[in-house]
Design a protein around this motif. Structure first.
Motif, short mmCIF file in Angstrom:
data_model
loop_
_atom_site.label_atom_id
_atom_site.label_comp_id
_atom_site.label_asym_id
_atom_site.label_seq_id
_atom_site.Cartn_x
_atom_site.Cartn_y
_atom_site.Cartn_z
N SER A 161 0.97 -1.09 0.22
CA SER A 161 -0.18 -0.07 -0.27
C SER A 161 0.87 1.05 0.02
N ARG A 162 0.34 2.40 -0.36
CA ARG A 162 1.07 3.63 -0.31
C ARG A 162 1.12 4.15 1.16
N PRO A 163 2.22 4.39 1.57
CA PRO A 163 2.45 5.08 2.82
C PRO A 163 2.00 6.64 2.88
N LEU A 164 1.63 6.80 3.91
CA LEU A 164 0.70 8.15 4.38
C LEU A 164 1.68 9.21 3.64
N SER A 165 2.84 9.14 3.89
CA SER A 165 3.69 10.48 3.43
C SER A 165 3.56 10.48 2.06
N GLU A 166 3.29 9.47 1.35
CA GLU A 166 3.44 9.56 -0.16
C GLU A 166 1.97 9.99 -0.60
N ILE A 167 0.97 9.61 0.14
CA ILE A 167 -0.38 10.06 -0.20
C ILE A 167 -0.56 11.48 0.07
N VAL A 168 0.05 12.05 1.18
CA VAL A 168 0.42 13.51 1.55
C VAL A 168 0.95 14.44 0.29
N LEU A 169 2.05 13.68 0.06
CA LEU A 169 2.81 14.31 -0.99
C LEU A 169 2.04 14.58 -2.23
N ARG A 170 1.48 13.41 -2.61
CA ARG A 170 0.35 13.57 -3.82
C ARG A 170 -0.76 14.61 -3.83
N THR A 171 -1.32 14.47 -2.69
CA THR A 171 -2.32 15.55 -2.30
C THR A 171 -2.00 16.89 -2.33
N VAL A 172 -0.61 17.16 -1.79
CA VAL A 172 -0.02 18.50 -2.17
C VAL A 172 0.36 18.92 -3.32
N LEU A 173 0.62 17.92 -4.18
CA LEU A 173 1.11 18.10 -5.54
C LEU A 173 -0.26 18.72 -6.47
N LEU A 174 -1.49 18.03 -5.93
CA LEU A 174 -2.62 18.17 -6.61
C LEU A 174 -3.24 19.75 -6.08
N ALA A 175 -2.93 19.90 -4.86
CA ALA A 175 -3.78 20.89 -4.31
C ALA A 175 -3.16 22.36 -4.60
N VAL A 176 -1.84 22.32 -4.91
CA VAL A 176 -0.95 23.70 -5.31
C VAL A 176 -1.66 23.95 -6.48
N PRO A 177 -1.60 23.29 -7.55
CA PRO A 177 -1.99 23.87 -8.88
C PRO A 177 -3.68 23.94 -8.94
N ALA A 178 -4.31 23.40 -8.08
CA ALA A 178 -5.98 23.48 -7.98
C ALA A 178 -6.23 24.76 -7.42
N VAL A 179 -5.56 25.17 -6.13
CA VAL A 179 -5.90 26.19 -5.30
C VAL A 179 -5.41 27.29 -6.25
N GLY A 180 -4.23 27.15 -6.70
CA GLY A 180 -3.63 28.46 -7.79
C GLY A 180 -4.49 28.81 -8.87
N ALA A 181 -5.23 27.74 -9.49
CA ALA A 181 -6.04 27.87 -10.73
C ALA A 181 -7.32 28.61 -10.18
N ALA A 182 -7.73 28.23 -8.88
CA ALA A 182 -9.09 28.79 -8.49
C ALA A 182 -8.67 30.26 -7.96
N ALA A 183 -7.65 30.79 -7.60
CA ALA A 183 -7.08 31.83 -7.00
C ALA A 183 -6.80 32.93 -8.46
N VAL A 184 -6.63 32.17 -9.44
CA VAL A 184 -6.59 32.97 -10.59
C VAL A 184 -8.00 33.31 -11.25
N TYR A 185 -8.77 32.34 -11.11
CA TYR A 185 -10.20 32.40 -11.81
C TYR A 185 -10.82 33.48 -11.07
N ASN A 186 -10.47 33.37 -9.87
CA ASN A 186 -11.35 34.46 -8.90
C ASN A 186 -10.73 36.01 -9.08
N GLN A 187 -9.58 36.02 -9.70
CA GLN A 187 -9.00 37.41 -9.85
C GLN A 187 -9.79 37.72 -11.11
N TYR A 188 -10.17 37.14 -12.05
CA TYR A 188 -10.78 37.52 -13.28
C TYR A 188 -12.41 37.37 -13.14
#
Lengths: 262, 443
Positions: free
Chosen positions: B254-281
């Motif tokens: 199974s995937r260790p928790l640390s890896e899941i957290v890393l993957r989640t962060v890798l998804l969260a950064v562009p997701a929140v970034g894109a949301a911020a960009v959209y909200n500026q427009y």
């Protein structure tokens, strides 16, 4: 050494098969018992593959009887053979290179849970199966493309074991393998026998045959040319049965000369 | 774990007795590996360490083995964005990025369908024309005949499904090469569209209507974009975590928790970034939401259902699939129906952008861009390798190039040449990684 039951799992009685003008099989007899490895040998064109395909349901027989555990059965299509409990591993293994080991083992019979693939259960059972067969591969989540020829062969054989077949047919399982992989596949064949499966092994390699088979059935020009017990028969005898060395120009001439001298 | 390379799988293992020419004598000694370990993993190879270090070494091994995945295109995208930003500081503004992401959806939808076809190792040349037919069908039914918007929308999408199913059937059942069938489709459906549009040539859509809204509606509430990002991140984390727990319980790696957290962060950064960009427009574009929903759905179908497994199997080996009892004709036909459906959906988005159905729809570079997007995103042309997310990455690259060059006032000849160069580079990477994978296959 190995318990052999009285009723053969599969028995062919007088099986014939004709393709157009070619009589591929004539009155062939074959018996396979549970826990027994029968090697099917013969020269190219002797009818080995045709015989196996009649058992696997690819080519229905023209004449004769196929008995399964003592009663006559009709095998007209591959599905009939599978339903009886016959699994065939063909020479071209028919594995998907891009899919991992688990996916290949369960291809076409995926385990599902509410319509979704149950990957965890499939992986667990795959590991269990591979462990029971003592098959060792790097990881069950690795694509088939990354495995060596021998490992692929063992995966293909393991795949045939999933349906708990009574009879496993292996078509030239060691044909393209190195020494180490050949040994692994032969080990696996022995494990199949120990688990009580009947095995038909097609091979050109006398060393393999001598190593794992209990009986050798020789086909020559579509006919039986003897069934030998491996332990009591020399390799030369089997080879002469394959090539028909007892019936050729040289022996005929020798026989003629002997008559003339009399 | 660089030692992997030095121990090929077929190297003789001292624990394994070789008895070839000897008649067998008590041959099966249980190999120690199977005895002591719970797993059936060969101790010589690729035993993935649990924990974060194991994740890193696995990642390194994959890179070396040529299993690059989406990495080249992500790197390429960053490079492209950096270049255009250095040329024109307007490139990375919220408005431009938001426009790019809305403009890409039409081609992206078509590329999603193309991914399905490429997974089979086949091609669909008709998607451009079919997308044009969908736009024209909607316009004629809704504007000319006054049919209700929803019904016209459904019928327009169904025209794509039917067109695709016809191609698929001719290809799969009759055995005509897909290239020829879909080339015929390209011509036929283009003619069909022109016929449907009639002599007038252009039908304008209601600029406040349903189809126009597809690309013009924005969720202006700030909470919408952030909310979607949050939901996506949490959903990703929970599914990964629960899956990992289940695997642990079943005793498989199974995937260790640390890896899941890393993957989640890798998804969260562009997701929140894109949301911020959209909200500026103007806010979160409806088109992007729909595109993401389609990608999540198609990815789920391909990876988690028996149907998806069959698609990959067909892309790997037709003979193996047939012997496994897979209905090859049915799967192939359905794949072309899916491709046609997505072409139609994409066509509606493209019509929505210009709020009209005209004679030029579905022609020109659209077909090439859709195929290029799927390939640039990392879908293999050789079949059996790819994800629908590739369509998103690929179309992002192509649309970024278009918008970046447009900002510079560079005309389309140069645009075509650059897009062509990027496509060539991607196909070269695909071919080279395929080779590397083959040669590294035994490692």
């Amino acid at each position: 050494m190995v318990h052999v039951s009285a009723t053969p799992v599969l028995a062919l009685r007088g099986v014939s098969k004709r393709f157009g003008a070619v009589q591929a099989l004539t009155d062939v007899e074959l018996e396979v018992h549970a826990g027994e490895v029968v090697a099917l040998v013969g020269d190219n064109g002797a009818g080995k593959s045709t015989l196996v395909k009649t058992i696997a349901g690819v080519h229905p027989i023209d004449d004769g009887v196929i008995e399964w555990e003592g009663r006559g059965v009709q095998i007209n299509k591959p599905h009939d053979a599978q339903a009886l409990g016959i699994a065939t591993v063909y020479q071209d293994l028919a594995l998907c290179d891009n899919i991992d080991v688990v996916g290949n083992l369960y291809l076409g019979r995926e385990l599902r849970k509410r319509g979704i693939l149950d990957e965890v259960e499939m992986e667990r059972r795959s590991r269990e199966l591979l462990t029971t067969l003592s098959i060792r591969i790097p990881s069950v989540r690795i694509p088939i493309a990354s495995l060596s020829g021998g490992q692929r062969q063992t995966v293909a054989i393991a795949r045939s074991m999933l349906g708990e077949p009574k009879l496993v047919i292996l078509d030239e399982p060691t044909a393209a393998l190195g020494v180490e992989q050949t040994a692994q596949v032969l080990d696996l064949v022995e494990r199949l026998r120990e688990r009580g499966h009947a095995v038909i092994l097609i091979s050109h390699n006398m060393a393999d045959v001598k190593a794992v088979a209990d009986k050798v059935a020789v086909l020559r020009l579509g006919r039986n040319n003897g069934v030998f017990d491996v332990k009591t028969t020399s390799q030369e005898e089997i080879i002469s049965a394959i090539t028909g060395a007892t019936d050729n120009a040289v022996t005929r001439r020798a026989a003629r000369n002997a008559e003339v001298q009399k | 774990m660089s030692t992997d390379k030095t121990s090929p799988a077929d190297k003789a293992d001292p624990t394994e007795p070789i008895h070839l020419d000897k008649p067998h004598e008590a041959p099966v000694d249980a190999p120690p590996a199977a005895g002591e370990a719970v797993t059936a993993v060969d101790p010589r190879l690729l035993v993935r360490e649990q924990g974060f270090a194991g994740y890193l070494s696995e990642f390194k091994r994959k890179m070396k083995a040529g299993d690059l995945g989406s990495l080249p295109v992500v790197v390429g995208l960053i490079v492209i964005m950096a270049i255009f930003q250095s040329l024109n500081s307007n490139f990375l503004t919220a408005g431009n990025l938001s426009d790019i992401s809305v403009a890409m959806v039409g081609t992206g939808m078509i590329a999603t369908g193309i991914v399905f076809v490429l997974l089979l190792g086949e091609i669909d040349l008709s998607v451009g024309s079919v997308s044009g037919v969908a736009g024209a069908t909607f316009a004629v039914l809704n504007v000319t005949h006054g049919m209700s918007e929803w019904l016209a929308l459904v019928l327009a999408i169904l025209t794509g499904t039917v067109a695709g199913a016809i191609h698929g059937f001719v290809f799969a059942r009759i055995g005509v090469p897909a290239f020829a069938v879909t080339l015929a489709g390209l011509l036929f459906w283009n003619g069909f569209m022109l016929q449907v549009l009639g002599s007038n040539g252009t039908i304008n859509l209601d600029s406040e209507g349903l189809v126009a809204k597809l690309t013009s509606y924005y969720f202006s509430d700030v909470a919408a974009a952030y909310g979607l990002a949050a939901v996506a991140v949490v959903a990703f984390f929970l599914t990964s975590f629960l899956d990992s727990r289940r695997r642990e319980a079943a005793g498989v790696p199974s995937r260790p928790l640390s890896e899941i957290v890393l993957r989640t962060v890798l998804l969260a950064v562009p997701a929140v970034g894109a949301a911020a960009v959209y909200n500026q427009y103007k806010g979160l574009p409806l088109a992007v939401v729909l595109f993401l929903a389609v990608l999540v759905l198609t990815d789920f179908v391909l990876r988690r259902t028996a149907y998806g497994r069959k698609v990959f199997a067909l892309g790997g080996s037709i003979e193996a699939s047939r012997r496994a009892g897979i209905n090859v004709v049915m799967i192939r036909t359905s794949i072309y129906a899916i491709s046609g459906t997505f072409a139609a959906i994409g066509g509606l988005f493209l019509a929505s952008k210009i709020t009209a159905a005209n004679q030029g729809a579905g022609s020109g570079e659209l077909l090439m861009n859709a195929i290029a997007a799927a390939v640039i995103g990392g879908t293999s042309l050789f079949g059996g390798r790819g994800r629908t997310w590739n369509a998103l990455l690929g179309v992002l690259v192509i649309t970024s190039i278009q918008y970046g060059l447009a900002l510079q006032g560079i005309a389309s000849p140069i645009q075509y040449m650059i897009t062509g160069g990027v496509l060539l580079a991607t196909v070269v990477i695909d071919a080279v990684t395929r080779k590397t994978q083959k040669s590294a296959g035994r490692a």
